[in-house]
Design an enzyme around this catalytic site. Structure first.
Site, PDB file in Angstrom:
ATOM      1  N   HIS A   1       3.335  -0.774  -9.022  1.00  0.00           N
ATOM      2  CA  HIS A   1       4.246  -1.445  -8.095  1.00  0.00           C
ATOM      3  C   HIS A   1       5.269  -2.226  -8.917  1.00  0.00           C
ATOM      4  CE1 HIS A   1       4.577  -4.856  -4.832  1.00  0.00           C
ATOM      5  NE2 HIS A   1       5.711  -4.207  -4.988  1.00  0.00           N
TER       6      HIS A   1
ATOM      7  N   MET B   1       8.082  -4.605  -9.370  1.00  0.00           N
ATOM      8  CA  MET B   1       8.879  -5.686  -8.775  1.00  0.00           C
ATOM      9  C   MET B   1       9.894  -6.102  -9.830  1.00  0.00           C
ATOM     10  SD  MET B   1       5.696  -7.637  -6.968  1.00  0.00           S
ATOM     11  CE  MET B   1       4.489  -6.741  -7.942  1.00  0.00           C
TER      12      MET B   1
ATOM     13  N   PHE C   1       3.402 -13.383  -6.118  1.00  0.00           N
ATOM     14  CA  PHE C   1       2.152 -14.087  -6.407  1.00  0.00           C
ATOM     15  C   PHE C   1       0.987 -13.489  -5.624  1.00  0.00           C
ATOM     16  CE2 PHE C   1       5.727 -16.923  -6.888  1.00  0.00           C
ATOM     17  CZ  PHE C   1       5.547 -17.394  -8.182  1.00  0.00           C
TER      18      PHE C   1
HETATM   19  C1  DX5 Z   1       2.267  -9.609  -4.711  1.00  0.00           C
HETATM   20  C2  DX5 Z   1       1.570  -8.392  -5.285  1.00  0.00           C
HETATM   21  C3  DX5 Z   1       0.228  -8.146  -4.689  1.00  0.00           C
HETATM   22  C4  DX5 Z   1      -0.746  -9.260  -4.859  1.00  0.00           C
HETATM   23  C5  DX5 Z   1      -1.929  -9.038  -3.975  1.00  0.00           C
HETATM   24  O1  DX5 Z   1       3.490  -9.729  -5.329  1.00  0.00           O
HETATM   25  O2  DX5 Z   1       2.341  -7.263  -5.087  1.00  0.00           O
HETATM   26  O3  DX5 Z   1      -0.301  -6.908  -5.127  1.00  0.00           O
HETATM   27  O4  DX5 Z   1      -1.165  -9.418  -6.169  1.00  0.00           O
HETATM   28  O5  DX5 Z   1      -2.759 -10.139  -4.134  1.00  0.00           O
HETATM   29  P1  DX5 Z   1      -3.644 -10.725  -2.958  1.00  0.00           P
HETATM   30  O6  DX5 Z   1      -4.539  -9.614  -2.510  1.00  0.00           O
HETATM   31  O7  DX5 Z   1      -4.374 -11.825  -3.615  1.00  0.00           O
HETATM   32  O8  DX5 Z   1      -2.712 -11.164  -1.876  1.00  0.00           O
HETATM   33 ZN    ZN Z   2       1.546  -5.113  -5.419  1.00  0.00          ZN
END
Ligand code: DX5
Ligand code: ZN
Length: 222
Positions: free
Chosen positions: A68, A70, A145
């Protein structure tokens, strides 16, 4: 088209001092995919890890590496993530000016093609790329986060995207705030792949991961 239910732990919630073991443990504990959250401190307000770290994790499992990104721009780095051993690469619709080009580049690299939408990104951005993607990732938190609260409006977005997908064999993945309390509704809305960081890695050991994953699966099916 019904695709299998998959649990994709985000290693963002793992112990970074022993990431290889954490990847292996979570797969041994019953996870299906490994979700790799790459953050650049520019597209999202946090920095995580890049292709070299992913490359070092690759020998620990044969499981699907669900990357993923970002990051913005993403295009200059797609090849590096492909070479690092990612099996699927997902870019944010907002990451660059040429989404279709990014998707084509991932396809040409021989990887599964993913697109992701932030909580406020209009779903219409998907309409003209539906035949170019293997995976759609619906953000149920604002990215950056782990450990944030599930945003309820994601549920309606998942059902609307599920209808758009129709019979296409596209994985519908949801990311952010997935716990035993939220996973059932997300599954009912139409998602089949569930990213979970804190809900899987809580407890800090393989036995706990196994129980956490089992709890998510049974809550999804309930
Ligand atoms: C957020 C990430 C998520 C995150 C998921 O930016 O893309 O993958 O780490 O973490 P939880 O399950 O703790 O919300
Ligand atoms: Zn993610």
């Amino acid at each position: 088209m019904t695709l299998p239910l998959r649990i994709a732990p985000s290693i963002l919630a793992a112990d970074f001092s022993k990431l290889g073991q954490e990847v292996k443990d979570v797969i041994d504990a019953g996870a299906d995919w490994v979700h790799l959250d790459v953050m650049d401190g520019h597209f999202v307000p946090n920095i995580s890890f890049g292709p070299d770290v992913i490359k070092s994790l690759r020998p620990y499992t044969d499981a699907f590496f669900d990357c993923h990104l970002m990051i913005s721009p993403a295009d200059p780095y797609l090849e590096a993530f492909a070479k690092a051993g990612c099996d699927g690469i997902t870019v944010h619709a907002e990451a660059g000016a040429h989404l279709h080009r990014s998707l084509q580049t991932i396809r040409a690299l021989g990887k599964k093609v993913g697109v992701t939408l932030n909580p406020a990104t209009p779903i219409s951005v998907l309409e003209d790329v539906l035949d170019d993607v293997d995976l759609i990732l619906v953000m149920s938190v604002n990215p950056g986060f782990g450990g944030q609260k599930f945003i309820p409006s994601a549920l309606d977005r998942i059902s609307r995207i599920k209808s758009l997908i129709g019979d296409r064999p596209i994985e519908l993945e949801v990311d952010g705030g997935i716990t035993a309390e939220t996973i059932g509704a997300a599954h009912k809305a139409g998602a089949n792949v569930f990213v979970a960081g804190s809900a899987v890695y809580k407890g800090g050991a393989k036995d706990a991961y196994k129980a956490n994953i089992a709890a998510l699966v049974s809550a999804a099916k309930a």
